[in-house]
Scaffold this motif. Structure first.
Motif, PDB file in Angstrom:
ATOM      1  N   ASP A 263       0.827  -1.214   0.000  1.00 50.51           N
ATOM      2  CA  ASP A 263       0.000   0.000   0.000  1.00 50.51           C
ATOM      3  C   ASP A 263       0.858   1.260   0.000  1.00 50.51           C
ATOM      4  N   LYS A 264       1.910   1.232   0.789  1.00 51.67           N
ATOM      5  CA  LYS A 264       2.794   2.399   0.864  1.00 51.67           C
ATOM      6  C   LYS A 264       3.528   2.622  -0.460  1.00 51.67           C
ATOM      7  N   GLN A 265       4.011   1.532  -1.059  1.00 54.07           N
ATOM      8  CA  GLN A 265       4.730   1.653  -2.330  1.00 54.07           C
ATOM      9  C   GLN A 265       3.793   2.098  -3.453  1.00 54.07           C
ATOM     10  N   HIS A 266       2.561   1.631  -3.407  1.00 51.61           N
ATOM     11  CA  HIS A 266       1.590   2.034  -4.432  1.00 51.61           C
ATOM     12  C   HIS A 266       1.258   3.523  -4.312  1.00 51.61           C
ATOM     13  N   ALA A 267       1.219   4.007  -3.095  1.00 57.78           N
ATOM     14  CA  ALA A 267       0.936   5.431  -2.897  1.00 57.78           C
ATOM     15  C   ALA A 267       2.098   6.305  -3.339  1.00 57.78           C
ATOM     16  N   LEU A 268       3.330   5.797  -3.149  1.00 57.53           N
ATOM     17  CA  LEU A 268       4.502   6.597  -3.504  1.00 57.53           C
ATOM     18  C   LEU A 268       4.798   6.553  -5.002  1.00 57.53           C
ATOM     19  N   SER A 269       4.641   5.400  -5.630  1.00 60.92           N
ATOM     20  CA  SER A 269       5.017   5.233  -7.042  1.00 60.92           C
ATOM     21  C   SER A 269       3.797   5.466  -7.916  1.00 60.92           C
ATOM     22  N   SER A 270       3.515   6.715  -8.183  1.00 56.72           N
ATOM     23  CA  SER A 270       2.378   7.048  -9.045  1.00 56.72           C
ATOM     24  C   SER A 270       2.715   6.909 -10.525  1.00 56.72           C
ATOM     25  N   HIS A 271       4.011   6.679 -10.846  1.00 54.72           N
ATOM     26  CA  HIS A 271       4.436   6.593 -12.239  1.00 54.72           C
ATOM     27  C   HIS A 271       4.295   5.207 -12.829  1.00 54.72           C
ATOM     28  N   THR A 272       3.841   4.232 -12.058  1.00 54.59           N
ATOM     29  CA  THR A 272       3.701   2.873 -12.579  1.00 54.59           C
ATOM     30  C   THR A 272       2.635   2.823 -13.655  1.00 54.59           C
ATOM     31  N   GLY A 273       2.916   2.085 -14.705  1.00 62.94           N
ATOM     32  CA  GLY A 273       2.019   2.082 -15.849  1.00 62.94           C
ATOM     33  C   GLY A 273       0.801   1.199 -15.646  1.00 62.94           C
ATOM     34  N   SER A 274       0.985   0.020 -15.048  1.00 65.28           N
ATOM     35  CA  SER A 274      -0.105  -0.940 -14.908  1.00 65.28           C
ATOM     36  C   SER A 274      -0.769  -0.764 -13.548  1.00 65.28           C
ATOM     37  N   THR A 275      -1.552   0.270 -13.382  1.00 68.72           N
ATOM     38  CA  THR A 275      -2.241   0.496 -12.110  1.00 68.72           C
ATOM     39  C   THR A 275      -3.314  -0.553 -11.866  1.00 68.72           C
ATOM     40  N   SER A 276      -3.912  -1.077 -12.929  1.00 68.50           N
ATOM     41  CA  SER A 276      -4.950  -2.100 -12.747  1.00 68.50           C
ATOM     42  C   SER A 276      -4.370  -3.365 -12.139  1.00 68.50           C
TER      43      SER A 276
END
Length: 606
Positions: A263-276
């Motif tokens: 959850d923390k990494q997902h909140a920090l890394s907004s540049h990831t392409g495959s959010t789904s």
């Protein structure tokens, strides 16, 4: 006349000569008549004089011709190549008939190869066949990999520590996986992703079949979360699908930490392409945390449990337990093999390579002070061990491990590596741990957690702790108040918190006629129980069924109930902690009621 005389002389000479010839012919005829060739036995060709057949002289037994050294190397290399070709042929023949029904027979066939061929050659060819058959493929082989890994796990169980096939396969798999991460190019991206997925599936089923510990899997997941690329997310999803529920049952706290880290990494890394895919992974982790299973996960679990049954047969035949076959290595141990060595491999060097020059540019000058510092610490620990009367080598080594460890996990791992928890060796470990705990100025929870860990790992330690406490109960004159206080808190953790021991450990204690030291011991012990336990049913079970040994009452346990009831009424009821509406008073009443109730009433009353 002269002519007639000469003629007569010549005739005489001729007569003499003819006489000699007749004598020679007579002698030769006499020699030939000494035996009859038709009646004399003559051995045939290929038989000795007794008529037994003589084996023809083979070409191998004949003396070889002299070969120069350069020709000898060529001949040896040819023989070695022929031997390796035979090994590869036997290996392929065995693995080509691999299925769920033939898994055990294939594992036995592979294990027999180690008797005729070099261990290094067999391990190398097994890994080569494994990589070509199930890893280096353009698609993910979810159906073949479990059977293949289960068969190789069976080989690991059959061969044991002499071969250590499991450690070799884990090392090769992780090394290949990390090599893909480092050398992946855009052209080979899709193909390398499938290879990485097959590699991580192999690691998952090595964990499912008990070859590696859950700590290793959580280390891999943390590495993937730290980079958090698309490939890392896909690999985490594979791990959760095939090994998620096993990880949840083994270490739920670690899984909770992983969910928070994602959850923390997902909140920090907004540049990831495959959010789904990230959101799907987070939902999968939430379902796993709440123990919700998908249909596909149920299929994976059913197949894994079926293959575990086959491996269980091999464990029964080889008298091996799950703890003895599980390799408790970490991911950093594999990644730092070149600098630290292989501590899990028998005969491999580990400490000698620990302080070599690293890639960051550390020189040897920085390693020497570390070595000197460690030597000084070991000397201090040995001196302290002699002061604490550690009079054997095993006790001194256990003392140095316990006192020199950084935390409970470090001490437990070192004790397992040193073999201090093996059968009959755990007695010294238990005695040393209690001695270290008793000499502390204040109670250190480190010893309580370590005692619980070794009891879970080696059940024989429970009985050893029980015997050690019984020996202490016989020697109250030599026990100080500080020692009694520390050991009472240790016993509280083993009885009330972890339930490694039962309350009947006190049955050898004479509670009716006690002096000051045993009175302090019991007061602290029961006060900790009444203050800490919130569940009333747990208190009732602790003093009810906890006093029974075999679910049937006897005189010793009835006497212990009566003694505890008297102690509660005469001593603990007068304690300052026994206040109105307090947890202490409520639990004390439950304990008195449980002790006053007979054992048979305890089993019938609900």
């Amino acid at each position: 006349e002269e002519g007639s005389e000469e003629g007569s002389e010549e005739d005489g000479d001729e007569k003499i000569d003819t006489g000699n010839d007749s004598d020679e012919e007579g002698a030769s005829s006499e020699k030939e008549l000494d035996y009859c060739t038709s009646d004399t036995y003559q051995p045939r060709s290929g038989e000795d004089i007794y008529g037994r057949e003589i084996d023809p002289v083979s070409e191998e037994s004949k003396a070889d011709k002299y070969l120069p050294p350069h020709l000898r190397k060529i001949k040896d290399s040819d023989d070695q190549e022929e031997k390796l070709r035979a090994l590869k042929r036997l290996l392929n023949n065995a693995l080509n008939r691999l299925s769920e029904d033939t898994m055990i027979s294939v594992a036995q066939s592979l294990a027999q190869l180690y008797e005729s061929y070099s261990t290094a050659d067999v391990n190398e060819y097994i890994w080569s066949n494994m990589f070509n058959a199930i890893i280096d493929k353009p698609n993910i082989l979810e159906s073949i990999i479990p059977v293949y890994v289960a068969s190789l796990t069976g080989v690991h169980l059959l061969t044991g520590d002499t071969v250590q096939l499991g450690g070799y396969l884990i090392e090769q798999t992780i090394t290949k996986l990390w090599k893909i991460f480092k050398t992946k190019t855009e052209n080979e991206e899709e193909e390398s992703d499938k290879v990485a997925a097959n590699l991580i599936l192999c690691v998952c089923y090595m964990y499912n079949f008990g070859l590696i510990h859950s700590v290793f899997m959580f280390d891999i997941i943390r590495k993937f979360i730290s980079s958090f690329s698309e490939l890392d997310i896909e690999l985490i999803l594979l791990i959760l699908s095939h090994s998620g529920h096993s990880l949840r049952s083994d270490d739920p706290l670690a899984l909770k930490e992983i969910v928070l880290a994602v959850d923390k990494q997902h909140a920090l890394s907004s540049h990831t392409g495959s959010t789904s895919r990230v959101e799907f992974m987070i939902s999968s982790m939430a379902n796993l945390k709440n123990n919700k299973r998908r249909k596909q996960d149920m299929v994976y679990n059913d197949r894994t449990s079926k293959l575990r049954k086959f491996l269980g047969r091999i464990k029964v035949e080889t008298f091996r337990s799950s703890d003895s076959t599980c390799l408790r290595i970490r991911l950093d141990d594999i990644l730092n093999v070149e600098t630290k060595g292989r501590w899990w491999k028998v005969g491999a060097s580990w400490i000698g390579n620990q302080y070599q020059k690293s890639e960051e540019g550390e020189n040897n000058d920085g390693a020497e002070p570390k070595l000197q510092k460690n030597d000084e610490e070991e000397e201090e620990l040995l001196q302290l061990a002699s002061k604490c009367r550690m009079n054997t080598d095993s006790r001194r080594s256990v003392f140095c491990i316990i006192m020199g460890s950084s935390d409970c996990d470090d001490a437990f791992e070192k004790l397992v590596r040193a073999g201090a928890l093996k059968n009959r060796c755990e007695r010294d470990c238990v005695r040393v741990l209690m001695e270290c705990c008793s000499t502390e100025k204040n109670h250190n929870p480190f010893y309580s957690h370590l005692a619980a860990r070794i009891c879970d790992y080696q059940p024989q330690c429970k009985f050893s702790f029980q015997l050690a406490f019984w020996d202490m109960f016989k020697q109250w004159d030599t026990v100080t108040q500080r020692k009694a206080s520390n050991l009472s808190k240790l016993l509280f953790h083993l009885v009330a918190v972890k339930q490694s021991l039962k309350m009947n450990v006190l049955k050898t204690l004479d509670i009716e006629d006690m002096k000051e030291t045993p009175l302090i011991f019991l007061t602290i012990f029961f006060s900790k129980i009444f203050e800490s336990i919130e569940d009333k049913g747990a208190v009732s079970a602790l003093f009810g069924q906890g006093l029974l040994k075999n679910k049937t009452p006897n005189e010793e346990e009835d006497r212990l109930r009566e003694s505890l009831s008297v102690f509660f009424l005469q001593t603990l009821k007068l304690s300052p902690k026994n206040k109105k509406n307090s947890r202490f008073r409520a639990n004390l009443k439950i304990a008195i009621k449980a002790c006053e109730t007979s054992a048979l009433d305890t089993m019938t009353v609900k």
